[in-house]
Design a protein around this motif. Structure first.
Motif, short mmCIF file in Angstrom:
data_model
loop_
_atom_site.label_atom_id
_atom_site.label_comp_id
_atom_site.label_asym_id
_atom_site.label_seq_id
_atom_site.Cartn_x
_atom_site.Cartn_y
_atom_site.Cartn_z
N GLU A 20 13.31 14.98 14.28
CA GLU A 20 12.38 14.46 13.16
C GLU A 20 11.61 13.24 13.74
O GLU A 20 10.36 13.30 13.50
CB GLU A 20 13.30 13.66 11.98
N SER A 23 8.77 15.25 15.65
CA SER A 23 7.79 15.64 14.61
C SER A 23 6.68 14.60 14.14
O SER A 23 5.66 14.86 14.44
CB SER A 23 8.39 16.29 13.45
N ARG A 24 7.27 13.42 13.85
CA ARG A 24 6.30 12.28 13.54
C ARG A 24 5.72 11.97 14.74
O ARG A 24 4.25 11.70 14.53
CB ARG A 24 7.29 10.96 12.89
N SER A 240 0.65 18.43 9.40
CA SER A 240 1.60 18.78 10.75
C SER A 240 2.85 19.83 10.34
O SER A 240 3.58 19.17 9.59
CB SER A 240 1.75 17.50 11.13
N ARG A 242 6.37 21.23 11.07
CA ARG A 242 7.55 20.72 11.79
C ARG A 242 8.28 22.01 12.36
O ARG A 242 9.36 22.10 12.15
CB ARG A 242 8.50 20.20 10.63
N GLU A 243 7.57 22.70 13.26
CA GLU A 243 8.20 24.02 14.07
C GLU A 243 9.20 23.51 14.63
O GLU A 243 10.21 24.49 14.62
CB GLU A 243 7.02 24.45 14.66
N GLU A 245 11.12 20.98 15.11
CA GLU A 245 12.45 20.45 14.37
C GLU A 245 13.10 21.29 13.64
O GLU A 245 14.48 21.24 13.78
CB GLU A 245 12.01 19.39 13.42
#
Length: 646
Positions: A20, A23-24, A240, A242-243, A245
């Motif tokens: 996570e 992703s951020r 964006s 989150r592929e 994750e």
């Protein structure tokens, strides 16, 4: 079960938070890149405004001279070529002299005095500025530059203000950005967005904050946009994916299932081993069990009851167990029937899944985007029809070959091997690349690459979008901005850039170059007697003769009207410049035959030499222009080098 619990807790406590955060971090990185692009566009607009503010014609126009300058220079074609949305010129007292803006339908309109002009008067601007501003509920990037003469002399003479609508910036078309203005927000919606700063699941840094989970598959990144007075006027939003994750979560779900199955298999193995160890010392029990198995008859093992050991206890237990089995037999029959029904239902589900997989494969093969699948050796294992159409290679020509057959190179000169290494490190890669088709033709692509791992096997999925038409359009726009639409010669903007480059090159190599100012004699007579259309055709023919008389590496520029310049680089002495000037004058003096009309004109030339006459852009232009003025005042149709007695 224990393995299942351990893996599940590891995923929740360690794995999920890490990905996570990844992703951020990726979302923030992309947003920061877009902020850099926005700053670059701002710097370009500042440079453009400064070019037009530092100009003698602009200075004279504000003083009431050269009234036609504004209409010759700031017409719609010129403003569209410069990719502007707003232009304003005011004098040093704050009076509006010229103000236009382009609406959403690309139509240029006059700006009412209660918008930009009121802002300038209210803020009492007395120095250069740039920033965002809300004009009639639209966000513009404004750049204001004080007006000076080209050589910087004299006092400031007002302002040139160029503006560009934020929604027209390229980054909003190419980078999945959307702009949210405060005017478009509903009541309390601004407070709802800004309140996200104070939530624990928000990462905030450098004017960016990231929503931890906007949806299952996407994450939102917001950037606050403030005006010149540092007041918030809107947001830029990036969506964006989150592929990575979500992929990791799916992989760990599969791992948990595998661990659970391993536990079941281990228990079954122990049970089998126990049965084998117990069955060997008790053959009688085995025989009775066999009979029981075949006929479901419980033959008692009375002969073993008298043994005072564990076997006796086991025999009694087995007999009792067989009785219990008989009781449960009927229950098992019913259970088996239920299981058969469930198996049929599961079989139907698997068949449906197979149909879905076939559909997915068909979608990939039919999509318009070119798709390539590579194994961990970077060999091609699958392509779709779109790639065959774009590259000219057939399926059997590519399958099994290394991806280097397409000669893919990124904009920063990374080859495909380096790009794939970056993909393996970060999980994905996006950017612009060039590839070569079967016929050795270079093709530009926008590319997305991801790496996937399945049973310790790494695969790369490459998606290529052909942007040849976009590149051609960009090249056309560049030509419109830097080249004259009538003669196709470089225009005033490119002239200044190349003159500056010539100065730098001459300084570095200690060489000379010549700057020629050219004016067509009797051109106004042709325009007045034969018409502007004939005048335009004459300018085209004159331009051709100019180019025929200079070297390929030198260049002719049209500054406007019948004013032309030539930069002759790397000259040895003035005699070579003199020969070129004579040839130009003689060639232009020959008659032109246009639409069955014989047209005769002349040519006057003023010449300045770097570094003999001057070493600055403004100085060279001023002295070449002075030499030309001397020719036109004394004897037209000749040339003159600048001298101190002019």
């Amino acid at each position: 079960m224990f393995n299942f619990i351990i893996v599940h807790l590891t995923q929740i406590v360690i794995i999920n938070p890490k990905f996570e955060q990844h992703s951020r971090d990726v979302a923030v990185k992309v947003m920061k890149k877009n902020i850099d692009l926005l700053e670059t566009e701002t710097e370009n607009l500042i440079d453009l405004t400064q070019d037009y503010a530092m100009w003698n014609d602009t200075y004279d126009y504000v003083d009431g001279k050269k009234e036609n300058y504004i209409y010759d220079t700031y017409h719609e074609t010129s403003l569209n070529n410069l990719n502007l949305s707003l232009v304003t010129i005011i004098d040093k007292k704050g009076k509006i002299l010229f103000a236009k803006f382009k609406n959403d339908e690309n139509i240029w309109l006059d700006i009412e005095e209660n918008s930009v002009v009121d802002f300038i008067k209210k803020e009492k601007i007395n120095e250069n500025f740039h920033g965002f501003f809300n004009i009639d509920e639209e966000i513009f990037l404004l750049v204001g530059q004080q007006i000076f003469r080209t050589d910087g002399s004299g006092d400031a003479n007002g302002f040139v203000i160029f503006g560009k609508r934020l929604s027209d910036f390229k980054i909003f078309d190419e980078n999945n950005l959307t702009f949210i203005s405060l005017d478009s927000l509903k009541e309390n919606e601004f407070k709802d967005i800004t309140s996200l700063f104070y939530l624990d699941k928000i990462s905030y840094k450098d004017n960016i904050f990231v929503i931890n989970e906007e949806s299952k598959n996407y994450m939102g990144v917001y950037m606050i946009i403030k005006d010149i007075k540092e007041e918030t006027i809107g947001f830029s939003k990036l969506t964006s994916a989150r592929e990575v994750e979500n992929f990791v979560k799916r992989v760990y779900s599969i791992v948990m299932l595998i661990f659970a199955l391993l536990g079941v298999v281990a228990i079954a193995s122990l049970n089998m081993g126990f049965n084998i160890l117990v069955a060997r010392p008790i053959k009688k029990l085995k025989e009775n069990i066999y009979i029981f198995k075949k006929q479901m008859k419980n033959i008692k093992n009375f002969e073993l009851y008298d043994r005072d050991d564990e076997i006796s206890d086991l025999a009694k237990s087995i007999d009792e167990f067989k009785e219990e089995i008989i009781l449960r037999h009927n229950e098992l029959l019913q259970i088996n029937k239920d299981l058969e029904i469930k198996i049929k239902e599961r079989t139907l589900e698997l068949e449906e899944k197979n149909r879905e997989l076939l559909l997915s494969d068909k979608i990939i093969s039919q999509t318009l985007e070119a798709i390539i699948v590579l194994d961990d050796n970077k060999n091609i294992v699958k392509i779709n029809k779109a790639l065959e159409n774009i590259t000219g290679y057939s399926n059997h020509e590519l399958l099994g070959n290394n991806i280097n057959v397409l000669n893919i190179i990124s904009q920063d000169n990374k080859n495909i091997d380096e790009i794939l290494d970056d993909t393996l490190s970060y999980g994905c890669w996006k950017g612009e690349v060039y590839g070569v088709n079967k016929y050795k033709i270079k093709i530009p692509f926008i590319t997305s690459i991801i790496s996937l791992t399945n049973k310790e096997q790494v695969y790369f999925i490459i998606i290529l979008t052909d942007i040849t038409e976009i590149k051609n359009a960009q090249e056309k726009l560049k030509k419109m901005a830097y080249y004259d639409s009538l003669t196709s010669l470089p225009n005033r903007v490119l002239f200044y850039k190349n003159l500056n480059n010539s100065i730098k090159r001459a300084q570095k190599h200690n060489t000379k170059f010549a700057l020629l100012f050219l004016d067509i004699d009797r051109f106004k007579i042709v325009n007045d007697t034969l018409g502007h259309e004939m005048g335009d055709k004459l300018l085209v023919e004159v331009s051709k003769r100019f180019k025929e008389n200079i070297k390929i590496e030198d260049a002719v520029y049209r500054l406007g009207g019948d004013e032309f310049t030539i930069i002759l680089d790397d000259i040895n002495d003035e005699s070579s410049v003199k020969d070129i000037a004579i040839n130009l004058i003689m060639d232009i003096s020959l008659p032109f035959y246009i639409d069955n009309n014989e047209v005769r004109v002349g040519l006057s030339i003023g010449i300045a030499i770097y570094p003999t006459d001057d070493t600055t852009i403004e100085g060279l232009i001023r002295k070449a222009d002075a030499a030309l003025y001397e020719v036109k005042e004394t004897k037209k149709g000749t040339f003159k080098f600048f001298s101190n007695d002019i």
